[in-house]
Enzyme design. Sequence first.
Site, PDB file in Angstrom:
ATOM      1  N   LYS A  11      30.569  93.287 -26.724  1.00 51.22           N
ATOM      2  CA  LYS A  11      32.135  93.225 -26.680  1.00 51.22           C
ATOM      3  C   LYS A  11      32.633  93.886 -25.395  1.00 51.22           C
ATOM      4  CE  LYS A  11      32.720  93.908 -31.877  1.00 51.22           C
ATOM      5  NZ  LYS A  11      33.166  94.761 -32.724  1.00 51.22           N
ATOM      6  N   TYR A  51      38.641  86.782 -35.933  1.00 48.65           N
ATOM      7  CA  TYR A  51      38.732  87.988 -36.977  1.00 48.65           C
ATOM      8  C   TYR A  51      39.634  87.674 -38.030  1.00 48.65           C
ATOM      9  CZ  TYR A  51      35.449  90.776 -34.246  1.00 48.65           C
ATOM     10  OH  TYR A  51      34.593  91.514 -33.697  1.00 48.65           O
ATOM     11  N   PHE A  59      43.628  97.678 -38.775  1.00 46.42           N
ATOM     12  CA  PHE A  59      42.919  97.839 -37.290  1.00 46.42           C
ATOM     13  C   PHE A  59      42.985  96.416 -36.845  1.00 46.42           C
ATOM     14  CE2 PHE A  59      39.392  97.727 -40.369  1.00 46.42           C
ATOM     15  CZ  PHE A  59      38.676  96.409 -39.674  1.00 46.42           C
ATOM     16  N   ARG A  87      21.529  92.653 -37.447  1.00 49.12           N
ATOM     17  CA  ARG A  87      22.210  93.926 -37.939  1.00 49.12           C
ATOM     18  C   ARG A  87      21.509  95.033 -37.687  1.00 49.12           C
ATOM     19  NH1 ARG A  87      27.681  92.565 -39.114  1.00 49.12           N
ATOM     20  NH2 ARG A  87      27.451  94.469 -40.523  1.00 49.12           N
ATOM     21  N   THR A  93      28.646 100.055 -38.281  1.00 50.46           N
ATOM     22  CA  THR A  93      29.725  99.905 -37.623  1.00 50.46           C
ATOM     23  C   THR A  93      30.016 101.011 -36.891  1.00 50.46           C
ATOM     24  OG1 THR A  93      30.295  98.279 -39.444  1.00 50.46           O
ATOM     25  CG2 THR A  93      31.846  98.906 -38.055  1.00 50.46           C
ATOM     26  N   ARG A 104      24.387 100.405 -31.117  1.00 52.99           N
ATOM     27  CA  ARG A 104      25.457 101.003 -31.331  1.00 52.99           C
ATOM     28  C   ARG A 104      25.443 102.525 -31.368  1.00 52.99           C
ATOM     29  NH1 ARG A 104      28.055  97.347 -36.187  1.00 52.99           N
ATOM     30  NH2 ARG A 104      29.381  96.116 -35.003  1.00 52.99           N
ATOM     31  N   ASN A 114      32.695  99.222 -30.570  1.00 56.65           N
ATOM     32  CA  ASN A 114      31.167  99.442 -30.968  1.00 56.65           C
ATOM     33  C   ASN A 114      30.281  98.503 -30.263  1.00 56.65           C
ATOM     34  OD1 ASN A 114      32.192  97.326 -32.464  1.00 56.65           O
ATOM     35  ND2 ASN A 114      31.772  98.241 -34.397  1.00 56.65           N
ATOM     36  N   HIS A 117      29.051  92.414 -31.700  1.00 57.42           N
ATOM     37  CA  HIS A 117      29.276  91.645 -33.159  1.00 57.42           C
ATOM     38  C   HIS A 117      28.140  91.072 -33.589  1.00 57.42           C
ATOM     39  CE1 HIS A 117      31.250  89.105 -36.167  1.00 57.42           C
ATOM     40  NE2 HIS A 117      30.408  88.238 -35.592  1.00 57.42           N
ATOM     41  N   GLU A 128      30.624  80.886 -37.120  1.00 59.06           N
ATOM     42  CA  GLU A 128      30.826  81.400 -36.053  1.00 59.06           C
ATOM     43  C   GLU A 128      29.994  80.798 -34.547  1.00 59.06           C
ATOM     44  OE1 GLU A 128      31.278  85.907 -37.909  1.00 59.06           O
ATOM     45  OE2 GLU A 128      29.639  85.565 -36.725  1.00 59.06           O
TER      46      GLU A 128
HETATM   47  P1  IDP Z   1      30.643  95.030 -38.558  1.00 62.10           P
HETATM   48  O1  IDP Z   1      31.180  94.366 -36.907  1.00 62.10           O
HETATM   49  O2  IDP Z   1      29.880  96.094 -38.417  1.00 62.10           O
HETATM   50  O3  IDP Z   1      30.357  93.712 -39.116  1.00 62.10           O
HETATM   51  P2  IDP Z   1      33.537  95.198 -39.843  1.00 62.10           P
HETATM   52  O4  IDP Z   1      33.678  95.883 -40.960  1.00 62.10           O
HETATM   53  O5  IDP Z   1      33.235  93.579 -40.053  1.00 62.10           O
HETATM   54  O6  IDP Z   1      32.050  95.547 -39.065  1.00 62.10           O
HETATM   55  O7  IDP Z   1      34.595  95.120 -38.749  1.00 62.10           O
HETATM   56  C1  IDP Z   1      34.622  94.175 -37.572  1.00 62.10           C
HETATM   57  C2  IDP Z   1      35.069  95.012 -36.355  1.00 62.10           C
HETATM   58  O8  IDP Z   1      36.239  95.624 -36.584  1.00 62.10           O
HETATM   59  C3  IDP Z   1      34.123  95.994 -36.191  1.00 62.10           C
HETATM   60  O9  IDP Z   1      32.827  95.998 -35.536  1.00 62.10           O
HETATM   61  C4  IDP Z   1      34.695  97.165 -35.381  1.00 62.10           C
HETATM   62  O10 IDP Z   1      34.955  96.689 -33.837  1.00 62.10           O
HETATM   63  C5  IDP Z   1      36.210  96.910 -35.893  1.00 62.10           C
HETATM   64  N1  IDP Z   1      36.641  97.796 -36.767  1.00 62.10           N
HETATM   65  C6  IDP Z   1      35.982  98.200 -38.189  1.00 62.10           C
HETATM   66  N2  IDP Z   1      36.736  99.198 -38.814  1.00 62.10           N
HETATM   67  C7  IDP Z   1      37.496  99.801 -37.795  1.00 62.10           C
HETATM   68  C8  IDP Z   1      38.224 100.941 -38.077  1.00 62.10           C
HETATM   69  O11 IDP Z   1      38.288 101.567 -39.108  1.00 62.10           O
HETATM   70  N3  IDP Z   1      39.115 101.173 -36.637  1.00 62.10           N
HETATM   71  C9  IDP Z   1      39.137 100.413 -35.636  1.00 62.10           C
HETATM   72  N4  IDP Z   1      38.373  99.369 -35.685  1.00 62.10           N
HETATM   73  C10 IDP Z   1      37.523  99.061 -36.543  1.00 62.10           C
END
Ligand code: IDP
Length: 140
Positions: A11, A51, A59, A87, A93, A104, A114, A117, A128
């Site tokens: 990212k 997304y 968010f 993962r 996350t 991470r 973070n 992805h 994807e």
């Molecule tokens: P993942 O990437 O670990 O699978 P997801 O819940 O699918 O997590 O969320 C996708 C992406 O959205 C996260 O990797 C992060 O960049 C962003 N994200 C998730 N939760 C939040 C939040 O509470 N605030 C801001 N960004 C968030």
Amino acid sequence: MAIQRTFSIIKPDATKRNLTGKIIAKFEEAGLRIVASKRIQLTLAQAQQFYGVHKDRPFFDELCEFMISEPIVVQVLEGEDAIAKNREVMGATNPADAAEGTIRKEFALSIGENSVHGSDAPETAAEEIAFFFSGLELVG
Ligand code: IDP
């Protein structure tokens, strides 16, 4: 467990800090092989489409703006149980919850910024990969 392919993004927060190589090393150390890789800059429409599953989350706008803020590196990773393994290497996350040694934990700045992805299931991995790569670009 069979050989799988999964989709990965390095990212903007990570490309900006020149961490691409360190992150790829983590994948390779975990036994994942890079079978396709390219550096691209997403448009807003592409980020919103990618997304789309999160479009009703609070968010969503922040996430899409972040994802277009710098180039990203999109990759296909291959290996035994690649989806779960990736993962695991990524970590939780929220970096505050991520295990020691994960990408991470070491590199992420926040729950949003973070660093990586990774697909969460075989169906999303296939979707994807097809969103970013043609079959010709996958070289196993
Ligand atoms: P993942 O990437 O670990 O699978 P997801 O819940 O699918 O997590 O969320 C996708 C992406 O959205 C996260 O990797 C992060 O960049 C962003 N994200 C998730 N939760 C939040 C939040 O509470 N605030 C801001 N960004 C968030």
